[in-house]
Design a protein around this motif. Structure first.
Motif, PDB file in Angstrom:
ATOM      1  N   GLU A  98       0.813  -1.209   0.000  1.00 35.34           N
ATOM      2  CA  GLU A  98       0.000   0.000   0.000  1.00 35.34           C
ATOM      3  C   GLU A  98       0.851   1.264   0.000  1.00 35.34           C
ATOM      4  OE1 GLU A  98      -2.958  -0.002   3.002  1.00 35.34           O
ATOM      5  OE2 GLU A  98      -3.646  -2.033   2.579  1.00 35.34           O
ATOM      6  N   SER A  99       2.165   1.131   0.089  1.00 38.33           N
ATOM      7  CA  SER A  99       3.070   2.277   0.069  1.00 38.33           C
ATOM      8  C   SER A  99       3.687   2.418  -1.310  1.00 38.33           C
ATOM      9  CB  SER A  99       4.175   2.095   1.110  1.00 38.33           C
ATOM     10  OG  SER A  99       5.158   3.114   0.987  1.00 38.33           O
ATOM     11  N   LEU A 100       3.968   3.648  -1.700  1.00 38.10           N
ATOM     12  CA  LEU A 100       4.663   3.911  -2.955  1.00 38.10           C
ATOM     13  C   LEU A 100       6.176   3.896  -2.775  1.00 38.10           C
ATOM     14  CD1 LEU A 100       2.449   6.808  -4.402  1.00 38.10           C
ATOM     15  CD2 LEU A 100       2.301   4.344  -4.863  1.00 38.10           C
ATOM     16  N   GLY A 101       6.647   3.694  -1.555  1.00 40.46           N
ATOM     17  CA  GLY A 101       8.074   3.702  -1.272  1.00 40.46           C
ATOM     18  C   GLY A 101       8.711   2.345  -1.515  1.00 40.46           C
ATOM     19  N   GLY A 102       9.972   2.350  -2.016  1.00 39.02           N
ATOM     20  CA  GLY A 102      10.685   1.105  -2.260  1.00 39.02           C
ATOM     21  C   GLY A 102      10.090   0.309  -3.403  1.00 39.02           C
ATOM     22  N   LYS A 103       9.654   1.005  -4.455  1.00 38.07           N
ATOM     23  CA  LYS A 103       8.950   0.374  -5.578  1.00 38.07           C
ATOM     24  C   LYS A 103       9.480   0.884  -6.912  1.00 38.07           C
ATOM     25  CE  LYS A 103       5.798  -1.286  -2.617  1.00 38.07           C
ATOM     26  NZ  LYS A 103       6.209  -0.598  -1.381  1.00 38.07           N
ATOM     27  N   ILE A 104       9.103   0.192  -7.962  1.00 38.84           N
ATOM     28  CA  ILE A 104       9.104   0.765  -9.305  1.00 38.84           C
ATOM     29  C   ILE A 104       7.648   0.943  -9.690  1.00 38.84           C
ATOM     30  CG2 ILE A 104       9.636   0.384 -11.741  1.00 38.84           C
ATOM     31  CD1 ILE A 104      12.189  -1.019 -10.839  1.00 38.84           C
ATOM     32  N   LEU A 105       7.301   2.151 -10.117  1.00 41.13           N
ATOM     33  CA  LEU A 105       5.922   2.512 -10.433  1.00 41.13           C
ATOM     34  C   LEU A 105       5.753   2.606 -11.941  1.00 41.13           C
ATOM     35  CD1 LEU A 105       5.548   5.431  -7.834  1.00 41.13           C
ATOM     36  CD2 LEU A 105       5.209   2.971  -7.450  1.00 41.13           C
ATOM     37  N   ARG A 106       4.558   2.268 -12.403  1.00 38.20           N
ATOM     38  CA  ARG A 106       4.208   2.393 -13.824  1.00 38.20           C
ATOM     39  C   ARG A 106       2.843   3.058 -13.923  1.00 38.20           C
ATOM     40  NH1 ARG A 106       1.510  -1.737 -17.455  1.00 38.20           N
ATOM     41  NH2 ARG A 106       2.067  -1.236 -19.617  1.00 38.20           N
ATOM     42  N   MET A 107       2.779   4.127 -14.705  1.00 40.85           N
ATOM     43  CA  MET A 107       1.544   4.910 -14.779  1.00 40.85           C
ATOM     44  C   MET A 107       1.387   5.492 -16.172  1.00 40.85           C
ATOM     45  SD  MET A 107       3.038   8.129 -12.552  1.00 40.85           S
ATOM     46  CE  MET A 107       4.306   7.095 -11.795  1.00 40.85           C
ATOM     47  N   THR A 108       0.178   5.944 -16.475  1.00 36.80           N
ATOM     48  CA  THR A 108      -0.049   6.674 -17.713  1.00 36.80           C
ATOM     49  C   THR A 108       0.597   8.051 -17.588  1.00 36.80           C
ATOM     50  OG1 THR A 108      -2.090   7.766 -17.014  1.00 36.80           O
ATOM     51  CG2 THR A 108      -2.293   5.518 -17.918  1.00 36.80           C
ATOM     52  N   PRO A 167       0.231  -5.146 -12.011  1.00 38.89           N
ATOM     53  CA  PRO A 167      -0.136  -6.280 -11.144  1.00 38.89           C
ATOM     54  C   PRO A 167      -1.469  -6.103 -10.431  1.00 38.89           C
ATOM     55  CG  PRO A 167       2.190  -5.791 -10.925  1.00 38.89           C
ATOM     56  CD  PRO A 167       1.617  -4.710 -11.777  1.00 38.89           C
ATOM     57  N   GLU A 168      -1.759  -4.885  -9.956  1.00 35.29           N
ATOM     58  CA  GLU A 168      -3.048  -4.570  -9.340  1.00 35.29           C
ATOM     59  C   GLU A 168      -3.722  -3.495 -10.185  1.00 35.29           C
ATOM     60  OE1 GLU A 168      -4.311  -6.159  -6.832  1.00 35.29           O
ATOM     61  OE2 GLU A 168      -2.523  -7.345  -6.330  1.00 35.29           O
ATOM     62  N   ALA A 169      -4.956  -3.737 -10.560  1.00 36.13           N
ATOM     63  CA  ALA A 169      -5.635  -2.854 -11.515  1.00 36.13           C
ATOM     64  C   ALA A 169      -5.750  -1.416 -11.030  1.00 36.13           C
ATOM     65  CB  ALA A 169      -7.028  -3.404 -11.834  1.00 36.13           C
ATOM     66  N   ASP A 170      -5.820  -1.219  -9.711  1.00 38.46           N
ATOM     67  CA  ASP A 170      -6.024   0.125  -9.175  1.00 38.46           C
ATOM     68  C   ASP A 170      -4.759   0.711  -8.571  1.00 38.46           C
ATOM     69  OD1 ASP A 170      -5.837  -1.600  -7.048  1.00 38.46           O
ATOM     70  OD2 ASP A 170      -7.523  -0.745  -5.919  1.00 38.46           O
ATOM     71  N   SER A 171      -3.600   0.183  -8.912  1.00 31.93           N
ATOM     72  CA  SER A 171      -2.349   0.623  -8.308  1.00 31.93           C
ATOM     73  C   SER A 171      -1.304   0.905  -9.374  1.00 31.93           C
ATOM     74  CB  SER A 171      -1.817  -0.447  -7.342  1.00 31.93           C
ATOM     75  OG  SER A 171      -0.533  -0.093  -6.843  1.00 31.93           O
ATOM     76  N   VAL A 172      -0.451   1.891  -9.097  1.00 31.61           N
ATOM     77  CA  VAL A 172       0.671   2.184  -9.990  1.00 31.61           C
ATOM     78  C   VAL A 172       1.900   1.350  -9.646  1.00 31.61           C
ATOM     79  CG1 VAL A 172      -0.109   4.544 -10.464  1.00 31.61           C
ATOM     80  CG2 VAL A 172       1.467   4.121  -8.544  1.00 31.61           C
ATOM     81  N   VAL A 173       1.832   0.544  -8.594  1.00 32.02           N
ATOM     82  CA  VAL A 173       2.977  -0.278  -8.193  1.00 32.02           C
ATOM     83  C   VAL A 173       3.220  -1.364  -9.237  1.00 32.02           C
ATOM     84  CG1 VAL A 173       3.860  -1.906  -6.482  1.00 32.02           C
ATOM     85  CG2 VAL A 173       2.715   0.201  -5.740  1.00 32.02           C
ATOM     86  N   TYR A 174       4.445  -1.413  -9.747  1.00 37.14           N
ATOM     87  CA  TYR A 174       4.829  -2.367 -10.785  1.00 37.14           C
ATOM     88  C   TYR A 174       5.691  -3.496 -10.215  1.00 37.14           C
ATOM     89  CZ  TYR A 174       6.182  -3.811 -15.540  1.00 37.14           C
ATOM     90  OH  TYR A 174       6.382  -4.501 -16.719  1.00 37.14           O
TER      91      TYR A 174
END
Length: 388
Positions: A210-220, A230-237
């Motif tokens: 649930e945190s955006l920290g320590g991640k690679i994010l993918r977004m429009t 991986p999760e339809a409602d999340s930018v976490v990749y």
């Protein structure tokens, strides 16, 4: 950042549509950098692409610019000129590349809201995939409350220093800290925006979905979660990262990331959606039995502390801060084809960002004015490289 706050931030982001820990850490006295075996057939049975040569070359062609303060992000404009961000000044500067304007520095504007502290400030920058029509520049930066990604209109017709429009925030709520802010952003071959984040000094965030920290994010480009995440409602990749500051795609469109370790191993990872890269449970190799993904390559922090990453001539090129060298990792599909090779060791001090640009040119920035280097007259610099 509390879990409830992060959850609210992620929801808000959905509605709205990169020196890690480069601190001097105790040296590791264990293994030297390891190399992976030669390429094997891919998962679908097709043979991997031909391996890059085991040995490569680097030539410093020229110094494009000098006298830069805390340069961090680097982006190439359509005409070949460069934009470079200053972490501590919060400004973006245009550096001329063409004859007649080569090396000329022009500050195009400041990014409002940047609150530099420690490793935070104005970090990665990237051009919109439709820059030719929208003239948008994206930036990842630290504010008083978080790290965020915003986009700004770049209007070259306005006076110097006033050419950046007001920031339009596309994603907010990335945890901030004096260390481990991540900060690298890049548009991928799919024209989606990727961001490498850090866990802001709180290792538990890397495993918190649930945190955006320590991640690679993918977004429009508008900051929305992407179909196929991986999760339809999340930018976490991907998750389980300590501090990602390098992102690059190879010739087959595979995503690679460079990541700061703590005391044992810095990492080069092949990134796949939904995979867990182990931090803080595992540092370096040895996590597959627990369901984590092992790095393709690893280095003792004294030899790396990696930031920028680029792909050129069949190899990944990784800039090292504490290691003060440029690493070449020749690829053979999903593996490294040979042991990593080091160039420029100690010649230019700390190295921050490497950018593969048009015409086969590779640009490299130094990072000796970031508070941890030993700046010499003329620092910091943008170097033009010829690699092979």
């Amino acid at each position: 950042m509390h879990r409830s706050a992060v959850t609210a931030v992620c929801a808000a982001a959905a509605l709205l549509v990169a020196t890690g820990c480069s601190s001097d850490r105790a040296p590791d006295l264990g293994r030297s950098p390891a190399s992976s075996p030669a390429a094997t057939p891919s998962e679908d049975g097709r043979p991997s692409p031909s391996a890059a040569p085991a040995k490569g070359s680097v030539k410093v062609v020229s110094t494009l610019a000098q006298g830069l303060k805390t340069p961090w992000g680097l982006a190439e404009l359509p005409d070949g000129d460069l934009l470079v961000s200053s972490r501590d000044d919060g400004t973006i500067t245009r550096v001329g590349v063409r004859d007649g304007k080569r090396g000329r520095k022009t500050t195009i504007g400041s990014v409002p809201g940047v609150a530099p502290a420690g490793e935070g400030g104005l970090l990665g920058i990237a051009l919109s995939p439709t820059y030719a029509s929208d003239h948008l520049v994206y930036a990842y930066f630290t504010t008083a409350s978080d790290n965020r990604v915003a986009r700004m209109l770049y209007d070259e017709k306005k006076p110097a220093g006033q050419q950046l429009g007001a920031p339009d925030t596309v994603l907010r709520g990335i945890p901030k800290g004096t260390i481990h802010n991540g900060g690298r952003i890049a548009f991928g071959p799919d024209k989606m925006l990727y961001a490498g984040t850090g866990e802001a000094g709180d290792p538990a965030l890397a495993q918190d979905k649930e945190s955006l920290g320590g991640k690679i994010l993918r977004m429009t480009p508008d900051g929305q979660p992407v179909h196929g995440n991986p999760e339809a409602d999340s930018v976490v990749y991907s998750l389980g990262h300590r501090d990602v500051q390098g992102l690059a795609w190879d010739a087959e469109g595979r995503l690679w990331a460079s990541e700061f370790g703590q005391d044992k191993w810095d990492e080069l990872n092949l990134i796949e959606p939904g995979k867990n890269y182990g931090w803080p449970d595992v540092e370096g190799r040895g996590g597959t039995s627990a369901g984590f993904v092992d790095p393709v390559e690893e280095w003792a922090p004294r030899d790396a502390s990696p930031s920028g990453l680029a792909f050129a001539e069949g190899s990944l090129w990784m800039a090292a801060l504490r290691g003060e060298r440029l690493w070449r990792v020749p690829l053979a599909g999903r593996e490294s084809a040979a042991a990593p090779q080091a160039f420029l060791k100690g010649k230019y001090g700390r190295l921050r960002t490497v950018l593969a640009a048009s015409g086969g040119t590779v640009w490299l920035t130094t990072s000796d004015t970031d508070g941890r280097g030993d700046p010499k007259p003329g620092d910091d610099r943008i170097l033009q490289l010829e690699v092979g």
